[in-house]
Design an enzyme around this catalytic site. Structure first.
Site, PDB file in Angstrom:
ATOM      1  N   CYS A   1     -68.733  89.251 -20.334  1.00 12.91           N
ATOM      2  CA  CYS A   1     -69.316  90.191 -21.294  1.00 12.91           C
ATOM      3  C   CYS A   1     -70.400  89.465 -22.082  1.00 12.91           C
ATOM      4  O   CYS A   1     -70.492  88.233 -22.049  1.00 12.91           O
ATOM      5  CB  CYS A   1     -68.237  90.734 -22.238  1.00 12.91           C
TER       6      CYS A   1
ATOM      7  N   CYS B   1     -73.081  66.514  19.482  1.00 16.76           N
ATOM      8  CA  CYS B   1     -72.035  65.766  18.789  1.00 16.76           C
ATOM      9  C   CYS B   1     -72.634  65.146  17.533  1.00 16.76           C
ATOM     10  O   CYS B   1     -73.829  65.275  17.263  1.00 16.76           O
ATOM     11  CB  CYS B   1     -71.424  64.691  19.687  1.00 16.76           C
TER      12      CYS B   1
ATOM     13  N   ASP C   1     -43.664  80.366  -7.054  1.00 24.79           N
ATOM     14  CA  ASP C   1     -43.369  80.854  -8.388  1.00 24.79           C
ATOM     15  C   ASP C   1     -42.798  82.262  -8.223  1.00 24.79           C
ATOM     16  O   ASP C   1     -43.290  83.042  -7.409  1.00 24.79           O
ATOM     17  CB  ASP C   1     -44.647  80.893  -9.223  1.00 24.79           C
TER      18      ASP C   1
END
Length: 859
Positions: free
Chosen positions: A103, A175, A554
């Site tokens: 904001c 490579c 959790d």
């Protein structure tokens, strides 16, 4: 570093606003220290500030959402376009992109902080564009800027830190030694200040003063093709370069004509000429690359092959030489095309979001490139169209297919106020969306950037293989020279025989298959994961994920919905309504799920909050506030035990509620308990399926970490299939639980939201965050990010990682065995020069194809 977060808007008084201000916190943390702020005067409003909260981690942004129309309190960005550095603002102008602003108040906060640093003569932050201008003549001050902004909860990215740095796509690299050749060649140019070439991504970053065309020309000299990467996406059809393929076909045709002619009484001179033409056409590009490789002191495959072909020509083996060139050129074309497919698995993500958007301008809609759309503008997306930018729906409702970003197979219903992401598909209704992120800050843009960075990081296996190759190649090269010279000197065979064996050794010396065995597999796996809504941030983390033995979760918001509801209110003193009113007052300003459940229940029951003051958060225990000149508390049993308020008289009721899986919020004063509120969470169905999937793919231990009581933890564990749990944990205790599992010799991953679990994520061997599409912090802090807000893709991620490890090991062992067999077959005169080339290029091609299986891997 502590930072005040005002309970009232810092620049608005209640007299100037139509409604009293209340803080809105974006993230819930139990890492808040309670404090009471001293009264102070704001520059904008003469009012004493109300009590405030202080935070110990810069992970929360306060969004006061002011309702008044004072100039410093508007929701829209303040127009300061005309503001320019004053004459006194002397020094160097620096521009930065500021990420994380939500904001205009964020822009003001940053401006004030930077202005107070000292040594800054001018600072201006524009919220709409996300840019900051700083004028300073002190280099040390500018160096401190990123850390200072980071402490505020934002990230800083310098704009054009290297004014002449450009990014190029490179085609033709086989490579990592090819990348080194380009780097060394460009470093020799005076106009090039720095150069970095990454084989995995096929990209080159160059800081140079000369024109782009000259850089492209120099890369072309080395035998590769460069093209400048444009910042603006354009819908143009890419022309496929078939020149290399055409040369291989022509070289092969001449070789075939010569070979057939040798059996058809054709002149030997003509046959030799056909072989020479085949060598020149097919070997021109490798020879040119070899020249610049030698010039830049790089020993790559082009050098070895060119030396072998020249040697074959020197001893009159024209058929062998032409065959070597053709096989080598064919192998390079096939390798390049295969590797480009793996790189395009990530580049194709850029096409997810449209390059243009319909933007509201006045009373009409105009089409703009997404790069020209600013934050806050309104865009319209019709049914069947892809959403071009991240934003928030303001009008309309629809089902949105988020599979390209999150990997979720089922469309998500969206309505006004919901977030939407660039690259997702609007299936039904017309949507008007307020843009919240610039094109470079969208979720898909960050995925692309972070995945490309991940591809550039070498995994431990890749780093080891590269070091091995750096030692192996020179040793075999020197061995080839020894074989050519010393045996004939001691009359052990002819010069021609040993010279031929030396040429074979030169070809065998190339470690191409070995050095690409790891990066191609990692790029393929990371690309597969990204398309399934999983962001793996490097090969190192991919390897760790493949070796994980235990995963910790959790509980709240991960295994459960994280949106608990109030199941029961038991008053010990007074009525249920009185207890609920006090609880609402205490929990009003928290966004913790349990606090929200209590507040929402009070709202549903039409129970009003009381007038409170001196709010304080007590880490890991609860909250307090003063109501009617008395301090009230809401929290767990530990809080009231510290207050010496006994819960023993109510132990029977407490035990029964806890055994039923409820979390209890006690409400009372420093002298007595007034009542308790029982809150229960619901199990996520996707989590149950995910945990079953993890066990199926071989994860032996599934651990749950929770601050809830033993009864709640036991019930959730039985419902989800968790094999082990730790209950009654404070935030710091989660770290100790992770360490305990590690001490048992198990590699453990931690799954959380990337914010509240940051210490545990950092302690675990692997940090996995979920819901990454909605949080920037999760993308930055975790090692692996599940873009969806569920665990649905976690089993796929673990299985993909294990599959990648197996393929890497297969590639390495296959490459080494092929080299060993080739070395052994040289001296019995079984191996021919063309067979040596075939073994090398064939092995490299098989390694690539084996790695590309990861692109198509599905669980």
């Amino acid at each position: 570093m502590n930072e005040d977060i005002e309970k009232k808007d810092p620049c608005c008084s209640n007299d100037g606003c139509s409604s009293p201000k209340q803080p809105s916190f974006k993230k819930s943390l139990t890492l808040l220290n309670a404090t009471s702020a001293a009264a102070s005067q704001d520059d904008c409003c003469n009012e004493t500030k109300a009590p405030n909260f202080k935070k110990t981690l810069a992970l929360i942004n306060a969004d006061p959402s002011p309702t008044c129309e004072d100039e410093c309190c508007r929701d829209t960005d303040i127009d300061r376009s005309a503001e320019q550095p004053s004459e006194e603002a002397s020094g160097q102008m620096n521009e930065y992109m500021v990420h994380g602003m939500d904001c205009p108040a964020c822009a003001l906060t940053i401006e004030k902080t930077v202005r107070n640093m000292g040594g800054i003569s001018h600072v201006q932050v524009n919220y709409s564009t996300g840019k900051m201008q700083v004028v300073s003549n002190e280099e040390s001050t500018l160096d401190k800027l990123p850390e200072t902004i980071k402490k505020l909860g934002y990230t800083l990215e310098p704009i054009q830190q290297k004014e002449n740095a450009r990014i190029y796509n490179i085609e033709g690299m086989d490579c990592s030694s090819c990348a080194l050749t380009i780097e060394n060649h460009l470093k020799s140019l005076p106009s090039v200040k720095s150069v970095s070439v990454n084989f995995s991504t096929g990209r080159m970053t160059v800081e140079h003063d000369n024109p782009v065309e000259e850089v492209i020309k120099e890369v072309s000299k080395a035998g590769y093709k460069a093209s400048l990467v444009s910042n603006r996406r354009q819908n143009v059809e890419v022309k496929i370069d078939k020149s290399d393929t055409n040369l291989v076909v022509l070289s092969g045709a001449l070789l075939a004509f010569g070979f057939v002619g040798s059996y058809a009484n054709v002149s030997s001179t003509l046959i030799t000429l056909l072989y020479v033409l085949s060598i020149m056409i097919g070997g021109y590009k490798p020879a040119k690359s070899a020249f610049y490789a030698v010039k830049s002191r790089s020993l790559d495959m082009n050098v070895l092959m060119t030396a072998a072909v020249l040697g074959a020509a020197a001893i009159g083996q024209w058929l062998e030489g032409a065959t070597v060139v053709w096989l080598f050129a064919l192998g390079n074309v096939l390798q390049t095309k295969s590797i480009e497919k793996t790189r395009n698995s990530i580049r194709s993500l850029m096409d997810l979001a449209p390059s243009e958007a319909w933007v509201k301008s006045g009373g009409e809609w105009i089409k703009k490139p997404v790069e020209e759309v600013s934050v806050g503008e309104i865009i319209i997306v019709k049914p069947g169209e892809k959403i071009p930018l991240d934003g928030e729906i303001i009008v309309g409702e629809s089902s949105v297919n988020q599979a390209p970003i999150t990997g979720e197979s089922i469309p998500v219903d969206k309505q006004a106020g919901d977030k939407v992401y660039a690259g997702t598909l609007n299936e039904h209704g017309t949507l008007e969306i307020r843009v919240t992120k610039l094109v470079e800050d969208t979720a898909v843009a960050k995925i692309i950037r972070l995945v490309e960075e991940a591809q550039e990081q070498k995994a431990p296996t890749q780093a080891f293989v590269d070091k091995f190759a750096q030692i192996y190649t020179p040793i075999v090269f020197i061995g080839a020279l020894v074989v050519m010279v010393f045996p004939p000197l001691f009359d052990y065979g002819t010069w021609a025989d040993w010279f031929y064996k030396g040429l074979e050794l030169l070809v065998v010396a190339c470690p191409c298959a070995l050095v690409i065995s790891t990066p191609v597999a990692i790029v393929s796996a990371i690309g597969n994961a990204a398309k399934n809504g999983v962001l793996i941030k490097g090969g190192a983390f991919l390897e760790i994920a493949g070796a994980i033995q235990a995963i910790a979760f959790d509980k709240t918001g991960t295994l459960t919905e994280g949106r608990p509801t109030v199941t029961q209110i038991i008053p010990f003193e007074g009525t249920e309504a009185e207890i609920l009113s006090i609880a609402r007052t205490l929990e009003e300003y928290s966004t913790h799920p349990i606090a929200q459940a209590v507040v929402q229940h009070a709202i549903n029951q039409n129970v009003n909050a009381k007038i409170g003051s001196e709010f304080r958060n007590i880490v890991g225990k609860g909250v307090q506030a003063t109501i009617d000149h008395e301090v009230y508390y809401a929290g767990n049993t530990k809080l009231f035990e510290e207050l010496s308020v006994s819960v023993a008289p109510f132990q029977t009721q407490i035990m029964k509620l806890q055994e039923e899986g409820n979390t209890l919020v006690f409400v009372g004063t420093a002298n007595q308990l007034l009542g308790l509120i029982a809150v229960a969470d619901t199990i996520r169905e996707t989590s149950v399926h995910a945990l079953q999937g993890l066990k199926q793919v071989g994860v032996g231990e599934v651990v749950m970490l929770t601050g809830d009581n033993e009864g709640t933890a036991r019930k959730v564990a039985s419902q989800t299939g968790v094999t082990r749990y730790f209950a009654n944990l404070l935030p710091e205790d989660k770290v100790e639980a992770i360490k305990k599992v590690q001490a048992e010799g198990k590699a453990i991953a931690m799954v959380g939201d990337g914010i509240n679990d940051a210490p545990a994520l950092a302690t675990a061997d692997l940090g996995i965050a979920m819901g990454g599409a909605g949080t920037d912090t999760a993308m930055e802090t975790a090692d692996i990010v599940l873009m969806a807000d569920n665990l649905e893709k976690l089993p796929h991620t673990i299985q993909l990682s294990r599959k990648a490890l197996r393929i890497i090991k297969q590639n390495i062992w296959f490459s080494l065995i092929i080299k060993l067999v080739a070395l052994v077959l040289i001296f019995p005169d079984i191996l021919k020069l063309w067979l040596a080339v075939l073994s090398d290029t064939g092995a490299a091609l098989l390694v690539i194809l084996n790695s590309m299986r990861l692109l198509r891997f599905k669980r």
